[in-house]
Design a protein around this motif. Structure first.
Motif, PDB file in Angstrom:
ATOM      1  N   GLY A 102       0.811  -1.210   0.000  1.00 59.05           N
ATOM      2  CA  GLY A 102       0.000   0.000   0.000  1.00 59.05           C
ATOM      3  C   GLY A 102       0.846   1.262   0.000  1.00 59.05           C
ATOM      4  N   LYS A 103       1.974   1.201   0.691  1.00 57.05           N
ATOM      5  CA  LYS A 103       2.821   2.377   0.865  1.00 57.05           C
ATOM      6  C   LYS A 103       3.297   2.988  -0.450  1.00 57.05           C
ATOM      7  CE  LYS A 103       5.520   2.352   5.043  1.00 57.05           C
ATOM      8  NZ  LYS A 103       6.641   1.730   5.722  1.00 57.05           N
ATOM      9  N   MET A 106       1.231   5.711  -1.873  1.00 58.23           N
ATOM     10  CA  MET A 106       1.425   6.943  -1.104  1.00 58.23           C
ATOM     11  C   MET A 106       2.641   7.722  -1.632  1.00 58.23           C
ATOM     12  SD  MET A 106       1.728   6.139   2.876  1.00 58.23           S
ATOM     13  CE  MET A 106       0.436   4.989   3.030  1.00 58.23           C
ATOM     14  N   ASN A 177      -5.322   4.580  10.788  1.00 57.52           N
ATOM     15  CA  ASN A 177      -4.168   4.298  11.610  1.00 57.52           C
ATOM     16  C   ASN A 177      -3.657   5.689  12.038  1.00 57.52           C
ATOM     17  OD1 ASN A 177      -1.770   3.475  12.706  1.00 57.52           O
ATOM     18  ND2 ASN A 177      -0.875   2.726  10.793  1.00 57.52           N
ATOM     19  N   ASP A 206      -6.693   6.798   1.466  1.00 60.38           N
ATOM     20  CA  ASP A 206      -6.036   5.560   1.906  1.00 60.38           C
ATOM     21  C   ASP A 206      -7.091   4.684   2.575  1.00 60.38           C
ATOM     22  OD1 ASP A 206      -4.619   3.591   3.215  1.00 60.38           O
ATOM     23  OD2 ASP A 206      -3.010   4.916   3.879  1.00 60.38           O
ATOM     24  N   ILE A 208      -6.886   1.302   3.077  1.00 62.54           N
ATOM     25  CA  ILE A 208      -6.282  -0.013   3.303  1.00 62.54           C
ATOM     26  C   ILE A 208      -7.024  -0.819   4.381  1.00 62.54           C
ATOM     27  CG2 ILE A 208      -4.517   0.662   5.011  1.00 62.54           C
ATOM     28  CD1 ILE A 208      -3.001  -1.227   2.417  1.00 62.54           C
ATOM     29  N   TYR A 209      -7.746  -0.121   5.280  1.00 61.44           N
ATOM     30  CA  TYR A 209      -8.514  -0.832   6.320  1.00 61.44           C
ATOM     31  C   TYR A 209     -10.004  -0.915   5.973  1.00 61.44           C
ATOM     32  CZ  TYR A 209      -4.251  -0.241   9.073  1.00 61.44           C
ATOM     33  OH  TYR A 209      -2.949  -0.285   9.507  1.00 61.44           O
ATOM     34  N   SER A 239      -2.409  -6.373   2.349  1.00 61.69           N
ATOM     35  CA  SER A 239      -1.631  -6.580   3.572  1.00 61.69           C
ATOM     36  C   SER A 239      -2.485  -6.874   4.795  1.00 61.69           C
ATOM     37  CB  SER A 239      -0.784  -5.342   3.873  1.00 61.69           C
ATOM     38  OG  SER A 239       0.145  -5.131   2.847  1.00 61.69           O
ATOM     39  N   LYS A 240      -3.445  -6.017   5.052  1.00 60.79           N
ATOM     40  CA  LYS A 240      -4.208  -6.119   6.297  1.00 60.79           C
ATOM     41  C   LYS A 240      -5.362  -7.097   6.136  1.00 60.79           C
ATOM     42  CE  LYS A 240      -1.635  -2.505   7.316  1.00 60.79           C
ATOM     43  NZ  LYS A 240      -0.641  -2.322   8.323  1.00 60.79           N
ATOM     44  N   ARG A 248       4.081  -7.956   0.160  1.00 55.14           N
ATOM     45  CA  ARG A 248       4.216  -6.669  -0.525  1.00 55.14           C
ATOM     46  C   ARG A 248       3.332  -6.613  -1.776  1.00 55.14           C
ATOM     47  NH1 ARG A 248       3.995  -4.408   2.653  1.00 55.14           N
ATOM     48  NH2 ARG A 248       4.779  -2.471   1.791  1.00 55.14           N
TER      49      ARG A 248
HETATM   50  N1  PLP Z   1      -1.772   2.898   4.925  1.00 58.35           N
HETATM   51  C1  PLP Z   1      -1.978   2.796   6.240  1.00 58.35           C
HETATM   52  C2  PLP Z   1      -2.937   3.724   6.887  1.00 58.35           C
HETATM   53  C3  PLP Z   1      -1.283   1.833   6.987  1.00 58.35           C
HETATM   54  O1  PLP Z   1      -1.494   1.744   8.305  1.00 58.35           O
HETATM   55  C4  PLP Z   1      -0.348   1.010   6.338  1.00 58.35           C
HETATM   56  C5  PLP Z   1       0.445   0.022   7.078  1.00 58.35           C
HETATM   57  O2  PLP Z   1       0.582   0.029   8.274  1.00 58.35           O
HETATM   58  C6  PLP Z   1      -0.169   1.163   4.971  1.00 58.35           C
HETATM   59  C7  PLP Z   1      -0.901   2.108   4.295  1.00 58.35           C
HETATM   60  C8  PLP Z   1       0.870   0.382   4.232  1.00 58.35           C
HETATM   61  O3  PLP Z   1       0.493  -0.888   3.907  1.00 58.35           O
HETATM   62  P1  PLP Z   1       1.530  -1.861   3.198  1.00 58.35           P
HETATM   63  O4  PLP Z   1       2.146  -2.680   4.277  1.00 58.35           O
HETATM   64  O5  PLP Z   1       0.675  -2.661   2.272  1.00 58.35           O
HETATM   65  O6  PLP Z   1       2.536  -1.042   2.467  1.00 58.35           O
END
Ligand code: PLP
Length: 392
Positions: A102-103, A106, A177, A206, A208-209, A239-240, A248
């Protein structure tokens, strides 16, 4: 001293303290200390077996070469079908770029818009990489506060008031987060309405959750707003949801006008995501989802235990988070700074947590606890925290 001269921007790059706390917790455990880790944000479950098998099969079938930079077509189509099923939106697979986690999205979005003279708005406390990457890009990082008394959401009008003619990008994250906060739909509705006055501003959402929601909450995706969808970058990944942090694998939906830029960044950065992980990603999206449901039930049960245990400590108060797997208790009454309490809990009592200030200046007075750990460990950690804090 070294004679090497890295670019000045390297001084502006921050980090993610969770990895430092993880290293310290592991070092202490290596010395024989009994450490309970509520620091790192990753599910404590294994990747479901059918997903692992799909990756092994892909390697056996010879999928070990480069793939198209934005991802294999079957995966991009599977993501599109998943978005239709979950969010009711019709997304052309050509707008989906698969990346290593996910990062990466970003990083791409912030590098695409960030440069000296422009402003990027981001949530504070928030995922630390937002602020770090904004500073790295040379842009001005403009925080907007997430408020405890609003369930760690924000006030849409207060956020809109911070948009200037220099604003290029707004970063949103719900469920969030480190707070576990969920932005209510009326707040997003109001924000979207206000953003119609600012057509040049892009939004990095974002999500991701997005599947980690409790109490029958429905996820609200920024993709569900046709009036702004052509400027939404929607970040999500495996990931989550599927306990796949180490694989990755992530993706974003990019506005048509930006897909080519994102693909170029991918070509310049990592070429493509490893092929076996992409095949695993297809199996995750198309296969049995019962493991996801089971994980969510486990998180829900732990959430209740964490919140109750924290509120039983006299100097601590904790809201019930609506999503993700974090609790963000207010520890102001302990009289210690977040960093000092984090250090005492780890070094003296063997409980790894993360200071709220690791997520931005507005995180002072809070700790982040990840409840991606067993109920037994969570109960033991809460007991240690109670003894430690009440003895202060
Ligand atoms: N976005 C948020 C809000 C996260 O908390 C995280 C990981 O902790 C990510 C993105 C990144 O996820 P990834 O591990 O898939 O890069």
């Amino acid at each position: 001293m070294s004679d090497l001269l890295p670019a000045a921007r390297m001084q502006r790059l921050g980090t993610e303290t969770a990895f430092e706390v993880l290293a310290r917790a592991e070092a202490l455990a290596g010395e024989g200390r009994d450490i309970i880790n509520l620091g790192i944000g990753q599910p404590d479950f294994r990747t479901p077996p059918h997903i692992v098998e799909a990756a092994i099969k892909a390697l056996r079938d010879g999928h070990h070469g480069y793939t198209p930079a934005p991802g294999i077509p079957v995966l991009r189509e599977a993501v599109s079908a998943d978005l239709q099923a979950r969010h009711g939106v019709s997304i052309d697979p050509s707008c989906i770029v698969v990346v290593p986690g996910g990062k990466v999205t970003m990083n791409f979005a912030i590098m695409m818009f960030g440069e000296p003279g422009v402003e990027i708005l981001y949530p504070n406390p928030g995922f630390p990489i937002y602020e770090s990457m904004i500073n790295f890009s040379g842009a001005t990082a403009v925080p907007f506060a997430l408020l405890e008394d609003q369930g760690f959401a924000f006030d849409a009008d207060a956020l809109l008031a911070r948009v200037s003619e220099r604003t290029r990008l707004i970063i949103l994250n719900s469920p969030a987060n480190p707070t576990g906060g969920v932005v209510p739909k009326p707040v997003i509705d109001r924000l979207v309405e206000g953003l119609l006055q600012h057509p040049g501003v892009a939004i990095l959402s974002d999500e991701i959750y997005s599947r980690m929601l409790f109490d029958e909450r429905e996820h609200v995706s920024l993709l569900q707003y046709p009036e702004i969808v052509e400027r939404v970058i929607m970040l999500d990944g495996w990931s989550k949801t599927y306990a796949m942090t180490g694989w990755r694998l992530g993706y974003a939906v990019w506005p048509t006008a930006l897909v080519e830029h994102a693909t170029r960044l991918a070509v310049n950065c990592h070429s493509c995501v490893n092929a076996a992980a992409q095949h695993a990603g297809v199996a995750a999206l198309q296969g049995d989802q019962s493991a996801v449901t089971a994980m969510l039930h486990a998180f829900d049960e732990r959430r209740a235990v964490v919140v109750e245990g924290l509120n039983a400590i006299s100097a601590v108060r904790c809201q019930t988070p609506g999503g993700a797997f974090y609790a963000f208790p207010n520890i102001q009454q302990t009289g210690l700074s977040a960093r000092a309490l984090q250090q005492q809990l780890l070094e003296r009592h063997g409980v790894a947590t993360i200071a709220g200030t690791s997520f931005g200046a507005f995180g002072e007075g809070y700790l982040r606890l990840s409840y991606a750990n067993s109920l037994d460990n969570i109960r033991a950690a809460l007991q240690r925290m109670r003894e430690a804090i009440e003895a202060l």
